[in-house]
Structure formats: C-alpha cells, structure tokens
Write a protein that holds these residues in place. Structure first.
Motif, PDB file in Angstrom:
ATOM      1  N   PHE A   1       0.816  -1.206   0.000  1.00  0.00           N
ATOM      2  CA  PHE A   1       0.000   0.000   0.000  1.00  0.00           C
ATOM      3  C   PHE A   1       0.854   1.263   0.000  1.00  0.00           C
ATOM      4  O   PHE A   1       0.661   2.155  -0.820  1.00  0.00           O
ATOM      5  N   LEU A   2       1.762   1.390   0.932  1.00  0.00           N
ATOM      6  CA  LEU A   2       2.590   2.591   1.016  1.00  0.00           C
ATOM      7  C   LEU A   2       3.462   2.790  -0.211  1.00  0.00           C
ATOM      8  O   LEU A   2       3.513   3.900  -0.757  1.00  0.00           O
ATOM      9  N   PRO A   3       4.144   1.767  -0.715  1.00  0.00           N
ATOM     10  CA  PRO A   3       4.919   1.962  -1.959  1.00  0.00           C
ATOM     11  C   PRO A   3       4.021   2.381  -3.127  1.00  0.00           C
ATOM     12  O   PRO A   3       4.438   3.171  -3.970  1.00  0.00           O
ATOM     13  N   ALA A   4       2.786   1.853  -3.170  1.00  0.00           N
ATOM     14  CA  ALA A   4       1.883   2.205  -4.268  1.00  0.00           C
ATOM     15  C   ALA A   4       1.514   3.694  -4.204  1.00  0.00           C
ATOM     16  O   ALA A   4       1.498   4.375  -5.234  1.00  0.00           O
ATOM     17  N   LEU A   5       1.233   4.195  -2.982  1.00  0.00           N
ATOM     18  CA  LEU A   5       0.889   5.612  -2.847  1.00  0.00           C
ATOM     19  C   LEU A   5       2.048   6.503  -3.264  1.00  0.00           C
ATOM     20  O   LEU A   5       1.857   7.512  -3.971  1.00  0.00           O
ATOM     21  N   LEU A   6       3.230   6.145  -2.857  1.00  0.00           N
ATOM     22  CA  LEU A   6       4.414   6.947  -3.228  1.00  0.00           C
ATOM     23  C   LEU A   6       4.633   6.935  -4.728  1.00  0.00           C
ATOM     24  O   LEU A   6       4.922   7.970  -5.351  1.00  0.00           O
ATOM     25  N   SER A   7       4.469   5.796  -5.333  1.00  0.00           N
ATOM     26  CA  SER A   7       4.699   5.696  -6.776  1.00  0.00           C
ATOM     27  C   SER A   7       3.624   6.442  -7.554  1.00  0.00           C
ATOM     28  O   SER A   7       3.905   7.158  -8.521  1.00  0.00           O
ATOM     29  N   LEU A   8       2.351   6.321  -7.102  1.00  0.00           N
ATOM     30  CA  LEU A   8       1.253   6.986  -7.811  1.00  0.00           C
ATOM     31  C   LEU A   8       1.336   8.497  -7.668  1.00  0.00           C
ATOM     32  O   LEU A   8       0.989   9.254  -8.586  1.00  0.00           O
ATOM     33  N   SER A   9       1.834   8.952  -6.516  1.00  0.00           N
ATOM     34  CA  SER A   9       1.917  10.409  -6.313  1.00  0.00           C
ATOM     35  C   SER A   9       2.932  11.047  -7.247  1.00  0.00           C
ATOM     36  O   SER A   9       2.779  12.199  -7.660  1.00  0.00           O
ATOM     37  N   THR A  10       3.931  10.305  -7.592  1.00  0.00           N
ATOM     38  CA  THR A  10       4.951  10.861  -8.502  1.00  0.00           C
ATOM     39  C   THR A  10       4.518  10.787  -9.957  1.00  0.00           C
ATOM     40  O   THR A  10       4.950  11.593 -10.781  1.00  0.00           O
ATOM     41  N   LYS A  11       3.578   9.856 -10.268  1.00  0.00           N
ATOM     42  CA  LYS A  11       3.203   9.687 -11.669  1.00  0.00           C
ATOM     43  C   LYS A  11       1.844  10.317 -11.986  1.00  0.00           C
ATOM     44  O   LYS A  11       1.433  10.334 -13.153  1.00  0.00           O
ATOM     45  N   PHE A  12       1.136  10.819 -10.997  1.00  0.00           N
ATOM     46  CA  PHE A  12      -0.246  11.276 -11.236  1.00  0.00           C
ATOM     47  C   PHE A  12      -0.290  12.508 -12.145  1.00  0.00           C
ATOM     48  O   PHE A  12      -1.007  12.519 -13.156  1.00  0.00           O
ATOM     49  N   VAL A  13       0.414  13.553 -11.803  1.00  0.00           N
ATOM     50  CA  VAL A  13       0.384  14.801 -12.600  1.00  0.00           C
ATOM     51  C   VAL A  13       0.867  14.538 -14.009  1.00  0.00           C
ATOM     52  O   VAL A  13       0.217  14.956 -14.986  1.00  0.00           O
ATOM     53  N   PRO A  14       2.019  13.854 -14.234  1.00  0.00           N
ATOM     54  CA  PRO A  14       2.442  13.591 -15.622  1.00  0.00           C
ATOM     55  C   PRO A  14       1.407  12.786 -16.386  1.00  0.00           C
ATOM     56  O   PRO A  14       1.213  13.006 -17.575  1.00  0.00           O
ATOM     57  N   THR A  15       0.721  11.898 -15.700  1.00  0.00           N
ATOM     58  CA  THR A  15      -0.288  11.069 -16.404  1.00  0.00           C
ATOM     59  C   THR A  15      -1.469  11.932 -16.838  1.00  0.00           C
ATOM     60  O   THR A  15      -1.984  11.795 -17.952  1.00  0.00           O
TER      61      THR A  15
END
Length: 799
Positions: free
Chosen positions: A725-739
């Motif tokens: 869960f925590l790694p997923a949140l960190l990864s999604l937060s970095t890719k959300f705006v570019p996506t």
C-alpha cells in the motif's frame, strides 16, 4: 778365438757360500740359457798332487797352481776353499770345480769335516768326479788315496737314492808298468775299500757299479815328460766333448737340475751339508725345481704387470668395451706362459706343471678385474641394445613378440681363460627381465588406465543424471548401465591383454580390477551426490514447487492447491533422499523409502492415531534394515536431521507462495461485500432518482468514468498495489500529474485530427486551374450555404 775363461770362488775357507759371486758367474757365462745341456766336473785328490795343473791343461782354466819351488807346504788360506770355472772350447757348457786337497799336513793325518763336506758336495753336484792319485800308491796298504776313497764312499751313503756318478781315476806320474796291469790292481783296491765301508742295510749287497761308473786313465809326469803329458791330456780332453750325450763320459743325468737352478741348488746342497744332514737328492731336485719355478713364475707375473701393452689394454677396458678382448687376453697370457715354459722346461715335470698352474692362476687373478669390467661393459651395451630394439619392436609387433625376439646375449669371446660368465649372463637376464617387467607394468598400467578412464567417462555423467532423477527405476537403471559399460570395457581390455601373454590369474586380476573400478565410480558418484543431498533436495523441491507441469514459472493466482503442490514436491525430495541413502548395486530389496515415507509423512497426517507409530520412531537408528553398513551412505538419524533442515529451509518458500496467493486474491476482488451493496442501494435511492430525473448528471458521470478509467490504465494501479500500500501511494503520487497532462495532450491531439481529412477532400473537388479567389475561398471557408440569389460562404473565424 777360444772362450773367455771365467772363474769364481764358490766356497771360502770358513765354509761360506759365495752367493753373489756365483750369480755373477752364471750371468757372465750365460749358464741360465743352457737348460740341461751342461755338465759339472770336479776333482779330488791328495794335497799338492797337481790337481789345478791338470785342470788348467785339461779345460783351459786358470786355477792357481802350487809353486814347485815352495813344495807342498802351502798356507791353509790358499787351499781351504772350492773354486769354480768354465771350461774353454768344450761342448756342452762344462763347469769345473777345484776342491781342496786331502791328506795335507796343514790339517793332519785324519780326515777332517771339511774334506767330507767338500767330497759330499762334489758328489751331489758333479756329473764326473776326477780322482787324482799317484801311480806309486796303487797296491799299497798305506796309500794316500785310500782315505780319499773311503771318504767318497762314506759320504755316498748319505745320499738318498744317489744318482750314478762317473769316477774317473787319473793316475799321475805313470811308471813303465802298462795301464792294463795297473787298472786291475786299482779296481781291486777300490773294491776292497767299498767292501769295508759301512753301508745301510738296504745296500749291504749292492755292488759298486750301482753307484759309480769307474774309469781309469794314466798320465805321464808333467815335470819329466811335459810334452807327452800334454798329448795325453789332449786325448783325455776329447773324452769330455759332448760328455752328456748317450754313451758319453757323464753318468746318470736323471737328477740334474736345470742350469738356471744351479745356483740355488748348490746353495741348498751346501746348507744341508753344513748342517750335517743327509742329502735326499730326489727331494732336493724337487725343492730346487719348486723354488726356481716359483721364482720364474714371479718374474713372469712382474713382467706381465709391467708390460706396456697390458697396461694400455687394462686402462682401455676400464672405460669402455674392447673388441676382441678374448683374443688379446689369450695372446698376452699365452706369451707369458710360453716364456715360463721355456725357462722351466728342464725342471721336474710335476713341479713345473704345478707352478705353471699357479702362474696361470696368478695371471688370471691379475686380469680378472679387467675381465669383469669387460663383462660389465658388455652387459651394459647388450642391455642398451635390447632396450632400443625392444622399444622399436613394440611399435611394430606385439608386446610378447618384442620381448622374446629382442632377448640376446653376446658372450665374452675368451678362449684360454675358462671363466664362467653365467653370473653376468644371469645378471643381464635379470636386468632384461626387470626392464621387460617394467615396460610391461607401464604398458599394462597405461592400458588399464585408458579403459578405466573410458569406463569412468561412460558412467560418471549418466550415473549422476540418474541419481539426480531419483525415481524407483534409478538403481535398476544404474545397474543396467554399469553392467553394459563394464562388459564393453572388460571385453576391450581382454582383447588388448592378449598381446601380453599373461597368465590366467594375472589377466583375471586385471579384469576384476576394471570391474571393481566401474563399481567404485558408481559408488564414488553416489557418495558425492549423498554429500550434497540437501542441496539436491532443495533444488528438486524448488523445481517442482515453483514450476508447473510445462516447466513454466508458476503464478500464484489463488486457484492453485499449495498444500498438494508442497506435498508433491516434498515427496519427490524424500524419494531423492531415499535413493541416495544407500548403494544398491546388488539386487537386494530394502524398505528405506517406505521407512522414510512412514516416518516423515504418515506420522504428520491429522488422522494418524496409531499408537505404535507414535511411540516408535523408525529413524531413531544408525543403520537401515537389510542394508550393510558399508553400503550405507546416509544413516536414518542423518536422514531425519537432513529432513528437519530441509523443511526449515523450504518453509519460507511455501510461506511466500501462500502470501502471494492471498495478495493476488485481494487485488483481483474490487467489489464490496453484498451487505455493502444493499446498504448503498437503500441509502442512495434518492441520489439515483435524481440522476434519472436530470440526464445531464449521467453525461458528467460518464465523462468522469472515462477519464478515471484512462487514469487507472495509465497508472496501472492494480500492479502498483501488489507491491504494497505505502509503496503504491508513493509511486502513484509521482506519476499522477504527468499522467493527467499526458491524457489532456492526447485528447487535444484527437480533437484536431478530423479537420485534416476534410480539407484534403475540398482540395480534391476544386479544379486545378482555379483562381486565387477560389483558393482563398476554399482555404478560408469552412462551409458552403446555398440561397436563392447564389451560394453564400461563412468564415471560420466569424463562425
């Protein structure tokens, strides 16, 4: 020219024998070269009876004569001696001895010891004894010659087996009485004296003729009838020519020593006489021969040792083999022996032969080291030649043929020396046999190593693969493989060994060794695999647990039965452990697998309630039932320990698989529980009705759904949450705006794409030669509207 007269004093007045003087005399007259061809003449007689005068005229000697003016009274020192001279111009070589006169006033009337000694010496040495006597003494009872004859006959009895000597009576100053009348009277006087002389019992009746040849000759007075005297002496001289020939004046020659031994013989005669011992002439002859032959032999040995040819030959043979050794050695030895034979030919045959054998023995001892060196070189060369020919033959012929055909030994070609080279032959034979055995052992070792290597290569990898498979057919397959490969290797080795002509026991031993090697390879591989059984079990478990039936990596989707898969993988690992627990090259049944299955699986089943199983541990033992200790690789206790370690090390893999399966289930199930759905339907009824009454909300919801779906796919949210869960949140937060930006850009691009095809269609409808107006129209209008007054155009900008 006449011969030169040589003389020497033989014995002086004190009875001392002149050894050096005699040796020099013999060298001067070369007496040693005469062999037996020489004679010895001595003269005895009364003092001052003209003995020296007679000898000087008869033999041409230079003995000192009595001074006629001084008469018979001469000093003792002049006559108490024995002189020796060589007769001139008489053949063969004749030695003349002048003895001291008897019946001299200087010694008295009685016989003296020296007279007897000199008389005995003369009889022992001489072939002819001259008895010088006065004519007027014949027939007289008180004649001066009677003591002399008595002395001669008495000392003759002291000679053991005396040789027959010629007694030549020389009658001096012969009267007018004819010799024919005087001789019988003289012989009668001689016989009377012989009869009264004491004789040994063996010779009581022995006649005088057995000991003496009696000859009588008469000479006129030298002082009164000198010319007649000289004529008669000349006639007598002729009788001494060739005196030793058959029928000559000399007597028995059987006891004569060779001329080279005359000096030693005379010395020994005088020594024995001086010691007042009887003379044994045959023994003396043997003694002289013994000494002289030994001296000659020693001289020849010394000459042989100093010979330059022998020294060069000896030095050469020390360093290398000398061709023709036997002939050269025979020549040197024969030459030395021939020289000995020439010098010792006249000595006693028995002694001569014995000393010759001793000389030959000494020579052989002298040359023996050279002979041994030669044999050593010959053995070395023969062995070297054998090795070379043997090695060459090995490349062309069989081993046994090469070994038999190459065996040879060249004998040392020695003809005269009868040494047996069998020891050297045996040594050479042993060296050759040792070399053949060494080469044979090396070849056999190489051959056996070759087939052992082939057998090792044929067994090692297949056995390792079979042990790794660990099935019920593993050991039967290994036994079949071992039997097949061993049979092929043994057949090949047996065929190769036929060239060595080995005995049956040795061949069987080598074949058995190869068979045992095959078993040892299998056993070695089994022990090697048993040593790493834990690793193999984990590899087996990992292979079966992590891959499916198609050997593809297993994905834990949640549908797999992890418990069954784990049991199967562990069961296969257990079979591997059972397979490597013991060596099963013999078809003997065992229950290792059943024991392991019972102990490791059956006791773990929930339904197992057998008290006997629970109370007894089959693995609590150090040996397997019906399995010998030497065939045990892993004991039951070790199996139990390995299984415990195996389970501990594979437990993590199983736990990870279960965790992955649970995570996969959670990731794939997005719907809420049914109760939540019911609650949402009840509680959201008003909102649902609002959406039905206002369709615009549905459009907005639909657009939001599409955007959300696009964001879901682009971010791959399901995959991200599989990592946590925590790694997923960190990864999604970095890719959300570019996506989001990427999605908007793509939407903008999609909105512009339909205008380009419309323009291409309009350009295709317009004529190619149209005016600029039409181009402007076509480029600037986006639509054409028809009216009653004609076409109308609208600008895309105005629009």
């Amino acid at each position: 020219m006449g011969d030169v007269c040589f003389s020497t004093q033989l014995i002086d007045g004190d009875g001392v024998f002149n050894v050096s003087g005699l040796d020099n005399f013999m060298k001067e007259v070369k007496l040693g070269e005469c062999g037996l061809s020489y004679a010895v003449v001595s003269i005895m007689g009364p003092q001052s009876s003209g003995k020296s005068t007679l000898l000087n005229h008869l033999f041409g000697t230079n003995f000192r004569e009595m001074d006629a003016f001084k008469g018979r009274h001469a000093p003792i020192i002049l006559y108490s001696r024995i002189w020796l001279a060589k007769a001139q111009n008489i053949e063969p070589c004749t030695l003349v001895m002048d003895l001291e006169g008897t019946d001299g006033r200087e010694r008295g009337e009685d016989d003296t010891a020296f007279e007897k000694q000199s008389a005995l010496f003369a009889l022992a040495v001489s072939d002819i004894v001259l008895i010088n006597m006065w004519c007027h003494d014949i027939g007289r009872e008180q004649a001066a010659n009677k003591p002399l004859l008595k002395t001669v006959f008495q000392v003759m009895m002291r000679l053991f087996s005396p040789r027959k000597t010629t007694l030549l009576f020389v009658i001096r100053d012969k009267s007018k009485t004819p010799l024919e009348n005087l001789e019988p009277i003289l012989r009668e006087d001689i016989q009377k004296i012989w009869d009264v002389v004491p004789k040994p019992h063996a010779h009581k009746e022995t006649p005088l003729s057995e000991f003496f040849n009696v000859e009588v000759v008469a000479l006129s007075s030298y002082e009164e009838k000198e010319e007649l005297f000289k004529e008669q002496v000349s006639q007598l001289r002729d009788r001494f020519q060739h005196s030793i020939s058959p029928g000559g004046l000399a007597g028995d020659r059987s006891g004569v020593v060779p001329a080279s031994g005359f000096s030693f013989s005379s010395q020994q005669f005088w020594k024995v006489i001086k010691e007042n011992k009887d003379l044994d002439l045959p023994a003396h002859k043997v003694m002289v021969a013994t000494v002289r032959c030994e001296e000659i032999g020693n001289e020849k040995v010394a000459s042989f040792t100093a010979d330059e040819e022998w020294q060069q030959f000896e030095e050469a043979v020390q360093h290398d083999y000398v061709p023709g050794f036997g002939k050269k050695l025979s020549s040197l030895v024969d030459r030395c022996l021939s020289e000995y034979d020439m010098e010792a030919i006249y000595f006693d045959e028995g002694v001569r032969t014995s000393k010759r054998q001793q000389l030959e023995s000494k020579l052989l001892q002298l040359v023996n080291p050279a002979y041994q060196s030669l044999l050593g070189h010959l053995r070395t060369q023969t062995l070297k030649a054998f090795k070379e020919s043997f090695d060459k033959a090995l490349t062309k012929e069989g081993f046994a043929v090469a070994a038999h055909d190459s065996f040879s030994l060249t004998d040392a070609a020695i003809q005269q020396v009868k040494w047996d080279p069998s020891k050297v032959k045996d040594k050479l034979k042993r060296d050759i046999e040792a070399h053949v055995a060494s080469v044979s052992a090396a070849k056999l070792s190489e051959l056996c190593a070759k087939y052992e290597a082939q057998l090792t290569k044929a067994l090692a990898e297949p056995v390792e693969a079979l042990l790794d498979s660990a099935s019920e057919d593993t050991w039967p397959s290994i036994r079949k493989l071992l039997e097949h490969e061993t049979k092929a290797a043994v057949s090949g080795l047996e065929s190769a060994l036929s060239a060595f002509e080995l005995d049956e026991a040795t061949e069987k031993e080598l074949l058995t060794k190869l068979e045992n090697h095959g078993r040892s390879v299998v056993e070695s591989k089994a022990k090697e695999e048993a040593g790493r059984v834990l690793i193999c079990m984990k590899d087996r478990f990992s292979t079966l647990f992590s891959r499916d039936a198609d050997s593809m990596p297993r994905v834990w989707t949640g549908k797999e039965d992890i418990k069954a898969i784990t049991k199967t993988a562990r069961s296969a690992s257990m079979k591997l452990l059972a397979t490597l627990a013991a060596i099963r090259l013999d078809e003997d049944d065992d229950n290792i697998e059943n024991t392991l299955s019972l102990a490791l699986f059956d006791t773990a089943r929930p339904g197992t309630t057998n008290r006997s199983i629970q109370s007894f541990d089959p693995l609590a033992s150090s040996s397997w039932e019906r399995v010998p200790e030497e065939k045990t690789l892993i004991s039951p206790v070790q199996c139990k320990s390995l299984w415990r370690q195996f389970k501990a090390e594979t437990e993590y893999t199983v736990t990870q698989a279960i965790a992955a399966q649970e995570a996969n289930k959670r990731n794939n199930n997005w719907l809420p529980p049914p109760w939540a759905l019911a609650a949402m339907a009840i509680l959201g009824f008003n909102e649902f009705m609002t959406l039905l009454k206002n369709p615009l909300y549905l459009g907005v919801i639909f657009v939001v759904f599409l955007v959300g779906k696009a964001i879901w796919v682009q971010l791959d949210i399901a995959a991200e949450f599989q990592n946590g869960f925590l790694p997923a949140l960190l990864s999604l937060s970095t890719k959300f705006v570019p996506t989001i930006m990427n999605i908007l850009k793509r939407l903008a691009d999609e909105g512009q794409r339909p205008a380009a095809p419309e323009r291409r269609r309009e350009m295709e409808v317009q004529p190619t030669n149209g005016s600029s107006y039409s181009n402007v129209t076509s480029a600037g209008s986006s639509s054409v509207t028809s009216t009653e007054n004609g076409p109308e155009y609208s600008s895309p900008v105005a629009k």
